[in-house]
Structure formats: structure tokens, C-alpha cells
Design a protein around this motif. Sequence first.
Motif, PDB file in Angstrom:
ATOM      1  N   ILE A 172     -18.284  -5.399  14.852  1.00 24.35           N
ATOM      2  CA  ILE A 172     -17.964  -4.289  15.746  1.00 24.35           C
ATOM      3  C   ILE A 172     -17.131  -3.265  14.975  1.00 24.35           C
ATOM      4  CG2 ILE A 172     -18.086  -5.531  17.938  1.00 24.35           C
ATOM      5  CD1 ILE A 172     -15.046  -5.968  17.730  1.00 24.35           C
ATOM      6  N   GLY A 173     -17.235  -2.011  15.370  1.00 30.50           N
ATOM      7  CA  GLY A 173     -16.447  -0.959  14.729  1.00 30.50           C
ATOM      8  C   GLY A 173     -16.927   0.405  15.170  1.00 30.50           C
ATOM      9  N   GLY A 174     -16.008   1.357  15.224  1.00 31.36           N
ATOM     10  CA  GLY A 174     -16.284   2.663  15.792  1.00 31.36           C
ATOM     11  C   GLY A 174     -17.185   3.546  14.951  1.00 31.36           C
TER      12      GLY A 174
ATOM     13  N   ALA B 175     -11.055  -3.544   7.474  1.00 29.45           N
ATOM     14  CA  ALA B 175      -9.919  -3.603   8.398  1.00 29.45           C
ATOM     15  C   ALA B 175     -10.352  -4.094   9.773  1.00 29.45           C
ATOM     16  CB  ALA B 175      -9.262  -2.231   8.510  1.00 29.45           C
ATOM     17  N   MET B 176     -11.572  -3.738  10.184  1.00 31.96           N
ATOM     18  CA  MET B 176     -12.050  -4.182  11.496  1.00 31.96           C
ATOM     19  C   MET B 176     -12.272  -5.691  11.529  1.00 31.96           C
ATOM     20  SD  MET B 176     -12.096  -2.112  13.978  1.00 31.96           S
ATOM     21  CE  MET B 176     -12.970  -3.296  14.991  1.00 31.96           C
ATOM     22  N   THR B 177     -12.681  -6.276  10.418  1.00 35.83           N
ATOM     23  CA  THR B 177     -12.818  -7.730  10.364  1.00 35.83           C
ATOM     24  C   THR B 177     -11.473  -8.393  10.641  1.00 35.83           C
ATOM     25  OG1 THR B 177     -14.692  -7.686   8.835  1.00 35.83           O
ATOM     26  CG2 THR B 177     -13.368  -9.702   8.879  1.00 35.83           C
ATOM     27  N   ALA B 178     -10.434  -7.899   9.972  1.00 36.69           N
ATOM     28  CA  ALA B 178      -9.091  -8.439  10.187  1.00 36.69           C
ATOM     29  C   ALA B 178      -8.619  -8.172  11.613  1.00 36.69           C
ATOM     30  CB  ALA B 178      -8.113  -7.834   9.182  1.00 36.69           C
ATOM     31  N   LYS B 179      -8.885  -6.974  12.112  1.00 36.86           N
ATOM     32  CA  LYS B 179      -8.438  -6.622  13.464  1.00 36.86           C
ATOM     33  C   LYS B 179      -9.051  -7.551  14.505  1.00 36.86           C
ATOM     34  CE  LYS B 179      -8.115  -2.274  14.572  1.00 36.86           C
ATOM     35  NZ  LYS B 179      -8.386  -0.884  15.015  1.00 36.86           N
ATOM     36  N   ALA B 180     -10.354  -7.771  14.414  1.00 39.76           N
ATOM     37  CA  ALA B 180     -11.017  -8.636  15.387  1.00 39.76           C
ATOM     38  C   ALA B 180     -10.506 -10.064  15.290  1.00 39.76           C
ATOM     39  CB  ALA B 180     -12.529  -8.594  15.171  1.00 39.76           C
TER      40      ALA B 180
ATOM     41  N   PRO C 125     -14.303 -13.051  18.963  1.00 38.64           N
ATOM     42  CA  PRO C 125     -15.362 -13.710  18.196  1.00 38.64           C
ATOM     43  C   PRO C 125     -16.322 -12.705  17.574  1.00 38.64           C
ATOM     44  CG  PRO C 125     -15.905 -13.801  20.522  1.00 38.64           C
ATOM     45  CD  PRO C 125     -14.552 -13.132  20.428  1.00 38.64           C
ATOM     46  N   HIS C 126     -15.786 -11.856  16.723  1.00 40.17           N
ATOM     47  CA  HIS C 126     -16.582 -10.781  16.131  1.00 40.17           C
ATOM     48  C   HIS C 126     -16.122 -10.492  14.710  1.00 40.17           C
ATOM     49  CE1 HIS C 126     -18.640  -9.689  19.861  1.00 40.17           C
ATOM     50  NE2 HIS C 126     -17.484  -9.950  20.462  1.00 40.17           N
ATOM     51  N   GLY C 127     -17.020  -9.908  13.932  1.00 39.58           N
ATOM     52  CA  GLY C 127     -16.684  -9.423  12.610  1.00 39.58           C
ATOM     53  C   GLY C 127     -16.411  -7.939  12.631  1.00 39.58           C
ATOM     54  N   GLY C 128     -16.330  -7.349  11.440  1.00 35.15           N
ATOM     55  CA  GLY C 128     -15.973  -5.945  11.339  1.00 35.15           C
ATOM     56  C   GLY C 128     -17.075  -5.090  10.743  1.00 35.15           C
ATOM     57  N   GLY C 129     -17.182  -3.871  11.252  1.00 34.45           N
ATOM     58  CA  GLY C 129     -18.127  -2.892  10.728  1.00 34.45           C
ATOM     59  C   GLY C 129     -17.618  -1.495  10.996  1.00 34.45           C
TER      60      GLY C 129
ATOM     61  N   SER D  28     -31.861  -0.356  13.916  1.00 39.29           N
ATOM     62  CA  SER D  28     -32.638  -0.943  12.820  1.00 39.29           C
ATOM     63  C   SER D  28     -31.977  -2.185  12.231  1.00 39.29           C
ATOM     64  CB  SER D  28     -32.857   0.096  11.713  1.00 39.29           C
ATOM     65  OG  SER D  28     -31.653   0.342  10.987  1.00 39.29           O
ATOM     66  N   LEU D  29     -30.691  -2.396  12.529  1.00 38.55           N
ATOM     67  CA  LEU D  29     -29.966  -3.551  11.983  1.00 38.55           C
ATOM     68  C   LEU D  29     -30.201  -4.821  12.787  1.00 38.55           C
ATOM     69  CD1 LEU D  29     -26.572  -1.834  11.080  1.00 38.55           C
ATOM     70  CD2 LEU D  29     -28.483  -2.385   9.557  1.00 38.55           C
ATOM     71  N   GLY D  30     -30.890  -4.716  13.902  1.00 39.80           N
ATOM     72  CA  GLY D  30     -31.302  -5.902  14.636  1.00 39.80           C
ATOM     73  C   GLY D  30     -30.214  -6.618  15.406  1.00 39.80           C
ATOM     74  N   GLY D  31     -29.122  -5.925  15.728  1.00 36.48           N
ATOM     75  CA  GLY D  31     -28.090  -6.523  16.576  1.00 36.48           C
ATOM     76  C   GLY D  31     -26.936  -7.164  15.845  1.00 36.48           C
ATOM     77  N   ILE D  32     -26.843  -7.008  14.528  1.00 36.56           N
ATOM     78  CA  ILE D  32     -25.706  -7.604  13.816  1.00 36.56           C
ATOM     79  C   ILE D  32     -24.456  -6.750  13.921  1.00 36.56           C
ATOM     80  CG2 ILE D  32     -27.241  -8.757  12.171  1.00 36.56           C
ATOM     81  CD1 ILE D  32     -26.263  -6.717  10.056  1.00 36.56           C
ATOM     82  N   TYR D  33     -24.589  -5.542  14.487  1.00 39.51           N
ATOM     83  CA  TYR D  33     -23.453  -4.607  14.557  1.00 39.51           C
ATOM     84  C   TYR D  33     -23.562  -3.761  15.814  1.00 39.51           C
ATOM     85  CZ  TYR D  33     -20.959  -0.213  13.664  1.00 39.51           C
ATOM     86  OH  TYR D  33     -20.155   0.899  13.781  1.00 39.51           O
ATOM     87  N   ALA D  34     -22.403  -3.536  16.462  1.00 36.07           N
ATOM     88  CA  ALA D  34     -22.320  -2.646  17.618  1.00 36.07           C
ATOM     89  C   ALA D  34     -21.188  -1.656  17.394  1.00 36.07           C
ATOM     90  CB  ALA D  34     -22.068  -3.439  18.896  1.00 36.07           C
ATOM     91  N   THR D  35     -21.380  -0.418  17.842  1.00 36.75           N
ATOM     92  CA  THR D  35     -20.383   0.626  17.600  1.00 36.75           C
ATOM     93  C   THR D  35     -19.700   1.063  18.884  1.00 36.75           C
ATOM     94  OG1 THR D  35     -20.013   2.656  16.315  1.00 36.75           O
ATOM     95  CG2 THR D  35     -21.842   2.690  17.872  1.00 36.75           C
ATOM     96  N   GLY D  36     -18.659   1.876  18.721  1.00 37.83           N
ATOM     97  CA  GLY D  36     -17.903   2.452  19.828  1.00 37.83           C
ATOM     98  C   GLY D  36     -17.264   3.748  19.359  1.00 37.83           C
ATOM     99  N   PRO D  37     -16.379   4.348  20.161  1.00 37.87           N
ATOM    100  CA  PRO D  37     -15.768   5.629  19.784  1.00 37.87           C
ATOM    101  C   PRO D  37     -14.769   5.479  18.634  1.00 37.87           C
ATOM    102  CG  PRO D  37     -15.632   5.254  22.154  1.00 37.87           C
ATOM    103  CD  PRO D  37     -16.024   3.960  21.532  1.00 37.87           C
ATOM    104  N   ASP D  38     -14.599   6.549  17.894  1.00 38.09           N
ATOM    105  CA  ASP D  38     -13.624   6.609  16.811  1.00 38.09           C
ATOM    106  C   ASP D  38     -13.264   8.081  16.624  1.00 38.09           C
ATOM    107  OD1 ASP D  38     -12.431   4.701  14.657  1.00 38.09           O
ATOM    108  OD2 ASP D  38     -13.025   6.451  13.510  1.00 38.09           O
TER     109      ASP D  38
END
Length: 323
Positions: free
Chosen positions: A24-26, A48-53, A59-63, A87-97
Motif C-alpha cells: 500500500i502507498g499513496g 518507508a511505507m513498508t516500515a510504516k505498515a 498486514p501489508h507491505g509498502g509501495g 496491470s500489477l494484478g493486485g499486489i499494490y493499492a494506492t491512496g491520496p498523497d
Amino acid sequence: MERGLRSGLPIIVAVHSTALGTAIGGCRIAAYPHWRDGLDDALRLSEAMTAKAALAGLPHGGGKTVVAGTHPDRRAVLHDVGDVIESLGGIYATGPDVGTGPDDMVLIGDRTDHVLCRTGDSSPGTAAGVLAAVRAVVADRFGSPDLAGRSFAVLGAGRVGTHVINLLTAAGARVHAADVDPARRIEGVTWTDPDACLTAEVDVLIPAALGGVLTRDAVPRLRCAAIAGPANNQLAAPEVADLLHARDILWAPDVVVSAGGIIHAIATEIHHETPAQVAARIDSIGDTLAGILSASRETSSTPASAASRLADFLVGAAVPVAV
């Protein structure tokens, strides 16, 4: 990196880790001298998002998504972003930044389901997490979490910064504030320019704008007892943590302090927790930070090092999951 089919802009998606789950990551839209500068930003922010989560117990990684440039057709840009994420097939989701908000997530959502915060603003959650962290810092430095009568300098009065300022004043704190946009001036606080705010003689400095504000040159000029803010990547270089430590300025790692917004989005939209459960998760940021500060003292290390060790342990100890 891909060039958007509609906008022609560089669309960069960095996935740092999926060890704990979907990354996950903005989505950040900003002008850069060169697209490779945007790539560097995306790589730093995704790590940094990996550490934040991990530190937030999610239960998520960082992107991270970075759009390196601007275009007059915003819909085209955001649809390009959505196509790359899909195109990444669901390994990553985004949000606002920086540079994006909930309305932009709606447009990205036209092209992919892997997007958060389409129906609400995450900034109140981020601000609530900042307040929980600030109470932990004040308790650590001054012996009590009470904010009444304490002094703060909030550098940045955007969506998150404004909420933080309002929460602090409601708690009886004395607040200095600054923003590069004079239109964001807030009544009832001591308004100043950004440089004076950075070096104000206060109990706690709260960086709430862009990162990199804590430089080698800035550290000798600081007159605060502690620093705790939601701006990402506050340290211009890793060794700045040691310089702050040498000056006995307590720095609360931003990956912990800034986690309230992503906790709110993930817990609400993905895990469907109740408002009370979400609020408790956000409030636990204070407990997490207190533990990190205690560990840093026990090991005679900086809070940055203690947070990094804990995040590495949490990610490394993860049971592999399918993403």
C-alpha cells in the motif's frame, strides 16, 4: 516506469515489499527536475511505507506511486495511473498523497479497484495519530502527556497540518504555525514564516509539509526539545538522526507518527472494522512510539535505529502470504 498512454507522463510505481501482504502507498503528483528524481522519491517512500505498515500492525507491505510532472488533462493522468496499477494484478493499492485527494482516487478507481480513500478524507485520521504520538513524546520528555500550556511549532498548514493545529489548540496548547501559502493562515495561532517556524523556541516541532526539512545545516539552528510530525522522509540524510541525538533533541520517527491516515483507510475499507476499533488502532500509535523510545534508551541508539530494527524484525518474521 511507464509513459502514460493518454498523458505521456512518467508513471512510476515502486513496490518495496509484499512480505506481510498487499503493498500500500499513496499516489504523489509533483514536478521533478528529471523523472529519475521521481523514481528516487518513489523508492525511498515505498521503503518507508513498508516500515510504516509493519509498525502500525497492518498486514501489508509498502509501495508508492509517483507521477513525475503535470498535465492539463488531470483525468487522463489519473486514468493512466489506474491502468498501471491494474496491470500489477493486485499486489499494490494506492491512496491520496502530495498532489492528490479523494476526488483523484475516484478517477483512478475508474480503471482499477486497487485504490483507497475514494469516499473520505484520510487527513483527520493522520492528525489523530499525530496527536497520539505527540502525547507520547511529551510524556517521555516532560513526564506527563498533558498538552495544555505546552508550546508547538507546526510547519505546514495543509489538510493534515490544519487538523493538527486545531487539535492542539483545543487541548490548550500554544501553537506557532507557518505555510508557504499565506492563504492558509489560521486565526488564533501565532503565524510566522516557515524558517522562523522551523527554528522557533518550542517544546515540540511538528513538520507537517514536505520531507527533507531536517538537514545537517538546520540541526544546529533548532530550538525545540523534540520533533514529532506527519511529513514523510523528514531527515534529509540518515545521519541527521545522529546529529539530533547528539543535541538531545528527541526525534519521533515519521513512519510511526504519520500512520493514522493509512490505518484509518486500511482498517475501514479493507478490514471493515468499527469506528471504535479504528480509533483504538490509531490511538495505539502512542504506545508503539513509547516502546520505540524506551528501546532506543535501553540500547543507547537513536529512535530511528530502534524503529528500523523493529520494522525489520516484523517484516522478516512474517509468514509468506499469497498476494
